[in-house]
Write a protein that holds these residues in place. Structure first.
Motif, PDB file in Angstrom:
ATOM      1  N   ALA A   1      -3.165  17.023   1.333  1.00  0.00           N
ATOM      2  CA  ALA A   1      -2.083  15.913   0.397  1.00  0.00           C
ATOM      3  C   ALA A   1      -2.614  14.661   0.523  1.00  0.00           C
ATOM      4  N   MET A   2      -2.920  14.019   1.844  1.00  0.00           N
ATOM      5  CA  MET A   2      -3.539  12.731   1.886  1.00  0.00           C
ATOM      6  C   MET A   2      -4.825  12.489   1.250  1.00  0.00           C
ATOM      7  N   GLU A   3      -5.615  13.293   1.499  1.00  0.00           N
ATOM      8  CA  GLU A   3      -7.283  13.372   0.852  1.00  0.00           C
ATOM      9  C   GLU A   3      -6.836  13.297  -0.365  1.00  0.00           C
ATOM     10  N   ASN A   4      -6.202  13.921  -1.040  1.00  0.00           N
ATOM     11  CA  ASN A   4      -5.985  14.095  -2.798  1.00  0.00           C
ATOM     12  C   ASN A   4      -4.876  13.121  -3.250  1.00  0.00           C
ATOM     13  N   GLN A   5      -4.306  12.315  -2.266  1.00  0.00           N
ATOM     14  CA  GLN A   5      -3.175  11.424  -2.625  1.00  0.00           C
ATOM     15  C   GLN A   5      -2.302  12.113  -3.645  1.00  0.00           C
ATOM     16  N   ALA A   6      -1.601  13.313  -3.158  1.00  0.00           N
ATOM     17  CA  ALA A   6      -0.802  14.106  -3.826  1.00  0.00           C
ATOM     18  C   ALA A   6       0.374  14.259  -3.282  1.00  0.00           C
TER      19      ALA A   6
ATOM     20  N   PRO B   1       2.191  11.521   0.634  1.00  0.00           N
ATOM     21  CA  PRO B   1       1.379  10.465   1.445  1.00  0.00           C
ATOM     22  C   PRO B   1       1.374   8.958   1.181  1.00  0.00           C
ATOM     23  N   LEU B   2       1.282   8.148   2.380  1.00  0.00           N
ATOM     24  CA  LEU B   2       1.622   6.694   2.137  1.00  0.00           C
ATOM     25  C   LEU B   2       0.033   6.262   2.295  1.00  0.00           C
ATOM     26  N   MET B   3      -0.316   5.522   1.061  1.00  0.00           N
ATOM     27  CA  MET B   3      -1.683   5.095   0.928  1.00  0.00           C
ATOM     28  C   MET B   3      -1.632   3.552   0.692  1.00  0.00           C
ATOM     29  N   GLN B   4      -2.691   2.995   1.481  1.00  0.00           N
ATOM     30  CA  GLN B   4      -3.197   1.635   1.239  1.00  0.00           C
ATOM     31  C   GLN B   4      -4.385   1.808   0.347  1.00  0.00           C
ATOM     32  N   GLY B   5      -4.379   1.579  -0.932  1.00  0.00           N
ATOM     33  CA  GLY B   5      -5.478   1.900  -1.640  1.00  0.00           C
ATOM     34  C   GLY B   5      -5.926   3.216  -1.708  1.00  0.00           C
ATOM     35  N   SER B   6      -7.245   3.590  -0.878  1.00  0.00           N
ATOM     36  CA  SER B   6      -7.480   4.736  -1.258  1.00  0.00           C
ATOM     37  C   SER B   6      -7.584   5.624   0.545  1.00  0.00           C
ATOM     38  N   LYS B   7      -6.956   4.872   1.207  1.00  0.00           N
ATOM     39  CA  LYS B   7      -6.841   5.235   2.546  1.00  0.00           C
ATOM     40  C   LYS B   7      -5.374   5.437   2.855  1.00  0.00           C
TER      41      LYS B   7
END
Length: 517
Positions: free
Chosen positions: A432-437, A471-477
């Motif tokens: 989920a986090m790697e794919n921002q899904a 996922p909790l994203m800051q940009g792509s991270k």
């Protein structure tokens, strides 16, 4: 010389009754459970972050307590300053204040544990009087040098008559005997000592000490000397004067449907006015404010005296028969209606209110990032009907994601164990986090999903049947993830409107993380 054992007290003596009561109240299992719960709330931290979080977690662990506090928070008296309904405990604490919610929780513990005794009417009267005293104590303290101690004043006032309340609930024949004597002109203190060998004040202090109450509050419920009051020499003495005034004012307010008489008001002013900075006009204002607030609480908690319901009148329709068939009925969806999964049917509305409240919080001068995190977590948890929910954040130094906050079933036990490695893995969390899904897994029992559940999650939450991951994203991270689960499948899924509101809440959560630095 051999020691002569003391003669046993006659069973019908007041001294024997006092010994029996003290032993009974100290060992009664139900009372001990109530005392533990009450002491836990009293001792909750009042620090800026931990106090709010601990109180919210405590309340949320009890579904009935949560519902009742929200019901009170949404009465007209409390809602006058806000437009949106209060749907989360976090919002209730933010709007009403930590102290108000804490004292309300204490009052509700008394209501839930005592109001349904077989002597319900007498106990109801005593509980309402205690609630009234608590409101008076808080209102008086707010307008005095004790403003910083308004919470203690409210708590001391709430428990000022605990001894009388416990006798009404657990020793009703004694309670009735004392009432008969007071009706004949005997003072309450004299009647109590004649009947049970001690005053109600003695019982109150004894029970509060058994419940490990702070000594400042135990001192505050002790009776004042009957002589003319002298100026308080300490904060503890001031609390004692406020609690005594509040208890006596509540008795006067509840003694008659007509309210406090002029003679009763003058008597209160003569004894307490100078020391509590009260005059006739201020006292009148206190009675008015407390009276309105108390009536709303009585209605919200169903504490009004029982009355026979009027016979319902049959509704009349003026529609012609030809139009009755064409009338479109609006479905009556109650707030508590849920899908089999546990998700509320009105999830969209609940999420929308959460977004609005979070927006208001972010624009407030009182805004704290930790409170916003808790508010968003609680909104997602309650609006979507999860069994357990948590927000995990990355600890770069340790190379793990760990739970920052958690709500729901066994949250205290599960939170420290909800952690996983930041190293790449083929499981639903990392995918989920790697794919921002954003993932809503409606059924986890299928073999294709089961093999993607990490071992630690299956061990910690073995009965999970549906999962949401955000996922909790800051940009792509990825800096973290929201997790929520249920013990039933969720075939109803998530609507597009709900998904949009969930994304907004996640954005507000990220704002909180940025505010935390």
């Amino acid at each position: 010389m051999p020691t002569v054992p003391p003669s046993p007290l006659p069973e019908d003596s007041p001294a024997h009754t006092r010994a029996r009561l003290v032993q009974s109240f100290s060992k009664d299992g139900d009372l001990l459970s109530l005392g533990i719960a009450v002491a836990r709330v009293v001792q909750l931290a009042t620090s800026e972050d931990e106090g709010t979080q601990d109180l919210a977690y405590y309340v949320l662990a009890d579904v009935a307590l949560t519902q009742k506090i929200l019901r009170i928070a949404n009465t007209v008296f409390y809602r006058s300053a806000v437009s949106a309904p209060i749907t989360t405990i976090s919002r209730a604490i933010f709007v009403l204040g930590f102290d108000t919610v804490k004292t309300t929780a204490l009052a509700l513990l008394l209501v839930d544990n005592l109001a349904n005794s077989e002597h319900a009417e007498a106990v109801r009267k005593e509980i309402v009087e205690a609630l009234c005293a608590s409101l008076v104590g808080r209102e008086i303290a707010r307008q005095s040098p004790l403003q910083a101690a308004a919470e203690e004043a409210s708590i001391a006032s709430l428990f000022w008559s605990l001894g009388r309340l416990l006798i009404a609930s657990h020793e009703h024949p004694l309670y009735q005997d004392i009432l008969r004597q007071t009706a004949a002109g005997v003072s309450e203190a004299q009647a109590a000592i004649r009947t049970m060998g001690c005053s109600f004040d003695f019982l109150t202090a004894t029970v509060l000490r058994a419940w490990n109450f702070p000594e400042t509050i135990v001192h505050a419920v002790e009776p004042l000397p009957p002589s003319e009051l002298t100026p308080a020499k300490s904060r503890a003495d001031s609390l004692r004067q406020v609690a005594s005034f509040s208890g006596q004012a509540a008795q006067a307010m509840r003694a008659s449907p007509a309210g406090v008489t002029a003679e009763q008001a003058q008597a209160l002013l003569r004894r307490y006015g100078k020391h509590l900075q009260l005059d006739a006009e201020r006292l009148k204002q206190v009675f008015a404010v407390v009276g309105r607030e108390l009536e709303e609480i009585i209605a919200a908690l169903n504490l009004a005296p029982p009355v026979a319901p009027p016979a319902p009148a049959a509704p009349r329709s003026t529609l012609p028969n030809v139009l009755k068939l064409a009338a479109m009925e609006t479905p009556d969806i109650k707030p508590g209606e849920r899908y089999e999964s546990g998700k509320p049917i009105g999830a969209r509305g609940l999420l929308l209110v959460g977004v609005q409240v979070a927006t208001q919080m972010m624009g407030s001068a009182k805004y704290k990032p930790s409170e916003l995190v808790l508010l968003v977590l609680e909104t997602l948890y309650s609006s979507l009907g999860f069994r357990f929910a948590t927000v995990c954040t990355l600890d770069p130094g340790a190379g793990v994601y760990r739970a920052l906050a958690a709500i729901g079933e066994q949250h205290a036990e599960r939170k420290p164990r909800f952690r996983f490695s930041a190293a790449t893995a083929e499981d639903i969390f990392h995918l989920a986090m790697e794919n921002q899904a954003d993932l809503m897994i409606e059924e986890t029992a299928s073999s294709s999903i089961m093999k993607l559940l990490p071992e630690w999650q299956r061990t910690l939450l073995p009965d999970t049947r549906s999962i949401m991951l955000l996922p909790l994203m800051q940009g792509s991270k990825a800096i973290g993830v929201f997790y929520g689960d249920r013990v039933q499948p969720a075939p109803e899924g998530i609507t597009s409107d709900e998904a949009a509101l969930i994304k907004t809440l996640v954005g507000q959560l990220m704002t909180a993380f940025q505010g935390r630095g």
